[in-house]
Design an enzyme around this catalytic site. Structure first.
Site, mmCIF file in Angstrom:
data_model
loop_
_atom_site.group_PDB
_atom_site.id
_atom_site.type_symbol
_atom_site.label_atom_id
_atom_site.label_comp_id
_atom_site.label_asym_id
_atom_site.label_seq_id
_atom_site.Cartn_x
_atom_site.Cartn_y
_atom_site.Cartn_z
ATOM 1 N N PHE A 166 -1.044 5.515 -1.081
ATOM 2 C CA PHE A 166 -0.939 6.579 -2.098
ATOM 3 C C PHE A 166 -1.460 6.140 -3.463
ATOM 4 O O PHE A 166 -1.247 6.825 -4.454
ATOM 5 C CB PHE A 166 0.528 7.037 -2.226
ATOM 6 C CG PHE A 166 1.089 7.579 -0.940
ATOM 7 C CD1 PHE A 166 0.826 8.884 -0.546
ATOM 8 C CD2 PHE A 166 1.852 6.783 -0.095
ATOM 9 C CE1 PHE A 166 1.315 9.381 0.651
ATOM 10 C CE2 PHE A 166 2.356 7.270 1.104
ATOM 11 C CZ PHE A 166 2.097 8.574 1.486
ATOM 12 N N GLU A 205 -6.900 5.478 -8.077
ATOM 13 C CA GLU A 205 -7.915 4.610 -8.696
ATOM 14 C C GLU A 205 -7.625 4.507 -10.192
ATOM 15 O O GLU A 205 -7.195 5.470 -10.826
ATOM 16 C CB GLU A 205 -9.313 5.177 -8.455
ATOM 17 C CG GLU A 205 -9.749 4.988 -7.018
ATOM 18 C CD GLU A 205 -11.132 5.547 -6.724
ATOM 19 O OE1 GLU A 205 -11.960 5.629 -7.642
ATOM 20 O OE2 GLU A 205 -11.370 5.899 -5.558
ATOM 21 N N GLY A 239 -12.362 16.015 -8.169
ATOM 22 C CA GLY A 239 -13.473 15.241 -7.614
ATOM 23 C C GLY A 239 -12.945 13.920 -7.121
ATOM 24 O O GLY A 239 -11.762 13.797 -6.796
ATOM 25 N N CYS A 252 -11.025 11.148 -2.714
ATOM 26 C CA CYS A 252 -9.984 11.579 -1.769
ATOM 27 C C CYS A 252 -9.706 13.081 -1.716
ATOM 28 O O CYS A 252 -9.700 13.661 -0.635
ATOM 29 C CB CYS A 252 -8.704 10.812 -2.053
ATOM 30 S SG CYS A 252 -8.919 9.053 -1.733
HETATM 31 N N1 LIG Z 1 -9.814 5.410 -3.189
HETATM 32 C C1 LIG Z 1 -8.587 5.888 -3.256
HETATM 33 O O1 LIG Z 1 -8.075 6.237 -4.324
HETATM 34 C C2 LIG Z 1 -7.766 6.016 -2.001
HETATM 35 C C3 LIG Z 1 -6.372 6.190 -2.104
HETATM 36 C C4 LIG Z 1 -5.619 6.282 -0.940
HETATM 37 C C5 LIG Z 1 -6.240 6.263 0.305
HETATM 38 N N2 LIG Z 1 -7.607 6.124 0.370
HETATM 39 C C6 LIG Z 1 -8.224 6.081 1.700
HETATM 40 O O2 LIG Z 1 -8.442 4.715 2.058
HETATM 41 C C7 LIG Z 1 -9.673 4.587 2.784
HETATM 42 C C8 LIG Z 1 -10.597 3.614 2.070
HETATM 43 O O3 LIG Z 1 -10.890 4.153 0.781
HETATM 44 P P1 LIG Z 1 -11.657 3.272 -0.319
HETATM 45 O O4 LIG Z 1 -11.713 4.114 -1.557
HETATM 46 O O5 LIG Z 1 -11.061 1.921 -0.380
HETATM 47 O O6 LIG Z 1 -13.123 3.214 0.362
HETATM 48 P P2 LIG Z 1 -14.358 2.309 -0.064
HETATM 49 O O7 LIG Z 1 -15.554 3.065 0.384
HETATM 50 O O8 LIG Z 1 -14.234 1.899 -1.501
HETATM 51 O O9 LIG Z 1 -14.190 0.981 0.817
HETATM 52 C C9 LIG Z 1 -14.355 0.923 2.213
HETATM 53 C C10 LIG Z 1 -14.984 -0.434 2.533
HETATM 54 O O10 LIG Z 1 -14.974 -0.652 3.919
HETATM 55 C C11 LIG Z 1 -16.138 -1.379 4.264
HETATM 56 N N3 LIG Z 1 -16.315 -1.262 5.713
HETATM 57 C C12 LIG Z 1 -16.622 -0.178 6.459
HETATM 58 N N4 LIG Z 1 -16.639 -0.498 7.769
HETATM 59 C C13 LIG Z 1 -16.328 -1.819 7.861
HETATM 60 C C14 LIG Z 1 -16.172 -2.723 8.933
HETATM 61 N N5 LIG Z 1 -16.338 -2.345 10.194
HETATM 62 N N6 LIG Z 1 -15.837 -3.995 8.658
HETATM 63 C C15 LIG Z 1 -15.684 -4.412 7.387
HETATM 64 N N7 LIG Z 1 -15.822 -3.591 6.313
HETATM 65 C C16 LIG Z 1 -16.125 -2.312 6.557
HETATM 66 C C17 LIG Z 1 -17.215 -0.723 3.409
HETATM 67 O O11 LIG Z 1 -18.352 -1.554 3.267
HETATM 68 C C18 LIG Z 1 -16.460 -0.530 2.086
HETATM 69 O O12 LIG Z 1 -16.607 -1.643 1.234
HETATM 70 C C19 LIG Z 1 -10.222 5.998 2.956
HETATM 71 O O13 LIG Z 1 -9.771 6.520 4.165
HETATM 72 C C20 LIG Z 1 -9.586 6.741 1.790
HETATM 73 O O14 LIG Z 1 -9.481 8.122 2.036
HETATM 74 C C21 LIG Z 1 -8.386 5.970 -0.744
#
Ligand SMILES: NC(=O)c1ccc[n+]([C@@H]2O[C@H](COP(=O)([O-])OP(=O)(O)OC[C@H]3O[C@@H](n4cnc5c(N)ncnc54)[C@H](O)[C@@H]3O)[C@@H](O)[C@H]2O)c1
Length: 441
Positions: free
Chosen positions: A171, A174, A281, A284
């Site tokens: 939860f 950023e 935007g 998420c």
């Molecule tokens: N960003 C947010 O605020 C937030 C908050 C809560 C939940 N989420 C969820 O968490 C998840 C990740 O979000 P994020 O913002 O960290 O994404 P992100 O795109 O910043 O990071 C994902 C990372 O995973 C790496 N990756 C992909 N496949 C891989 C693999 N097979 N092995 C190793 N690395 C791999 C990518 O290169 C990337 O660096 C999403 O499902 C998102 O919806 C995001």
């Protein structure tokens, strides 16, 4: 405990360092070589206050970032996977076809896990210790039970006996990743077997937040409940601002500020979501709202509120562009200055940022003289939206001099003094000049 985390983005890097802070040994696997080497050098690949200090505290001690198929000095990738108590998946789940979540990164990482196991096993899939595969990525309700578990079973794995499968939605916001992880208000564990629940409770045993063990579908649903409510509040606020503009004579910012004084809000920062702007935007809210709508739709229910929350949000950039056009007038040679490119202040994330959509609409209306300034996100925006072909300036003072009309698209606090700096027209899309926003979206 030993944990492997796939994906070192906002969620994965925070999770890795958070578990290291709790005293666990963490191997972070990242497939993007540029991102990996930045982290291995002790630098963050994005702006995130507090996370840099945690990285410096744990890098090379309890936190070991590695690439796929690479090894650290002592152990192979397969050894690391095999000895882990939990494998965490924090990879992206972006927009897929028809608004559905794209699960290809997740299944790719699961395949890499299984390949590592198989390389060390001789016959039947039988691990030394019970290991839990935990999905922290946001995945639509029923994904673990209807897609991940059947996928593993089809590969001959007896889920609940050979290994456990769980979800643990995140939860964090950023800009507040570290604080939100370390001082989480709730920990949700979607589990289907007691052994997995026990292991995950042990993993979080030093966390102070309440831990809720729920069913697999409930764990996934809780995350969407949260994000779609936030999206709904924002679309509601934006629709109300359009209603007010249409009726006329309404001071929108003041009206919302007075709304927030209702003591039923309890002083909570949720009020920052009940405030109009350019539309939600970031990574998420847009994709998660679409994905829940899509999963409900494919299960046979057309969710009208979600559908219209999405439509209201999709329509906002066109409304804003019309507002800007009214302020600029017919002279297409006037220079429009876009103030703010990231999706929210305090972040350099430009994924699905309203600024890009507004610029695109302005160009469709024939405005070609567009310059932009963001305190931290100019380069990131240029990288994502190079085709928009706008000019960037590197200071607030420069854009104030060069533009004829300003559009505040991100509520960076430094833009609050613009009326003291210039008498040129300002379109305040964030309603920040009359009521300082608390700034989340
Ligand atoms: N960003 C947010 O605020 C937030 C908050 C809560 C939940 N989420 C969820 O968490 C998840 C990740 O979000 P994020 O913002 O960290 O994404 P992100 O795109 O910043 O990071 C994902 C990372 O995973 C790496 N990756 C992909 N496949 C891989 C693999 N097979 N092995 C190793 N690395 C791999 C990518 O290169 C990337 O660096 C999403 O499902 C998102 O919806 C995001």
């Amino acid at each position: 405990m030993t944990i492997t985390v796939f994906g070192l983005g906002f969620v994965g890097l925070t999770t890795s360092l958070g578990f290291a802070e709790y005293g666990h040994t963490v191997y972070g696997i990242e497939m993007n070589p540029e991102r990996l080497s930045t982290i291995q050098r002790g630098q963050l690949p994005f702006l995130e206050p507090g996370l840099d200090e945690a990285l410096n505290r744990h890098l090379g001690k309890r936190f070991h970032p590695i690439g796929i198929d690479s090894s650290n000095s002592q152990q192979s990738f397969a050894d690391i996977i095999r000895q882990s108590d939990c494998i965490y998946y924090c990879v992206g789940t972006p927009y897929g076809t028809d608004g559905q979540a794209d699960l290809s990164h997740l299944f790719g990482a699961i395949d890499q896990t299984l390949a590592a196991h198989r390389s060390t096993l001789t016959s039947h899939f039988s691990l030394l210790t019970y290991q839990v595969l935990v999905v922290k990525s946001t995945i639509p309700p029923s994904t673990t039970s209807q897609k991940i578990i059947p996928y593993l079973q089809a590969k001959g794995i007896n889920v609940g006996k050979d290994l456990g499968v769980a979800n643990n939605p995140e939860f964090l916001r950023e800009g507040h990743c570290w604080d939100d992880f370390i001082h989480a208000d709730r920990i949700v564990l979607g589990v289907s077997d007691q052994h997995s629940a026990d292991i995950l409770r042990k993993l979080y045993s030093t966390a102070s937040a309440p831990i809720h063990c729920v069913s697999l579908n409930t764990g996934e649903f809780i995350k969407y409940l949260s994000n779609t409510l936030l999206a709904t509040l924002i679309s509601y606020s934006n629709e109300m601002s359009l209603v007010a503009d249409t009726i006329g004579g309404i001071d929108v910012a003041t009206a919302f500020r007075i709304l927030h004084e209702d003591k039923r809000w309890g002083g909570a920062t949720m009020s920052s979501y009940v405030y109009p702007g350019c539309g939600y935007g970031g990574y998420c809210l847009p994709k998660d709202t679409n994905a829940l709508y899509a999963v409900a739709n494919s299960a046979g229910f057309d969710a009208q509120i979600l559908k219209n929350v999405i439509k209201t949000n999709d329509d906002m950039p066109a409304h804003i562009a019309q507002k800007v056009a009214r302020a600029v007038g017919a002279d297409k040679q006037r220079v429009i200055g876009i103030l703010g490119l990231s999706f929210k202040p305090g972040s350099d994330d430009v994924r699905d940022t309203p600024a890009a959509k507004i610029v695109s609409h302005l160009r469709m209306l024939g405005y070609t003289h567009i310059i932009a300034y963001d305190p931290v996100a100019n380069e990131e925006f240029k990288r994502y939206y190079g085709s928009l072909a706008i000019d960037y300036v590197d200071s607030y003072a420069t854009i104030i001099t060069q533009a004829d009309v300003f559009v505040i698209t991100t509520a960076w606090p430094q833009f609050a003094d613009i009326r003291q700096l210039t008498e040129k027209p300002v379109v305040d899309c964030r309603y920040m000049l009359t009521a300082p926003p608390e700034g989340e979206e």
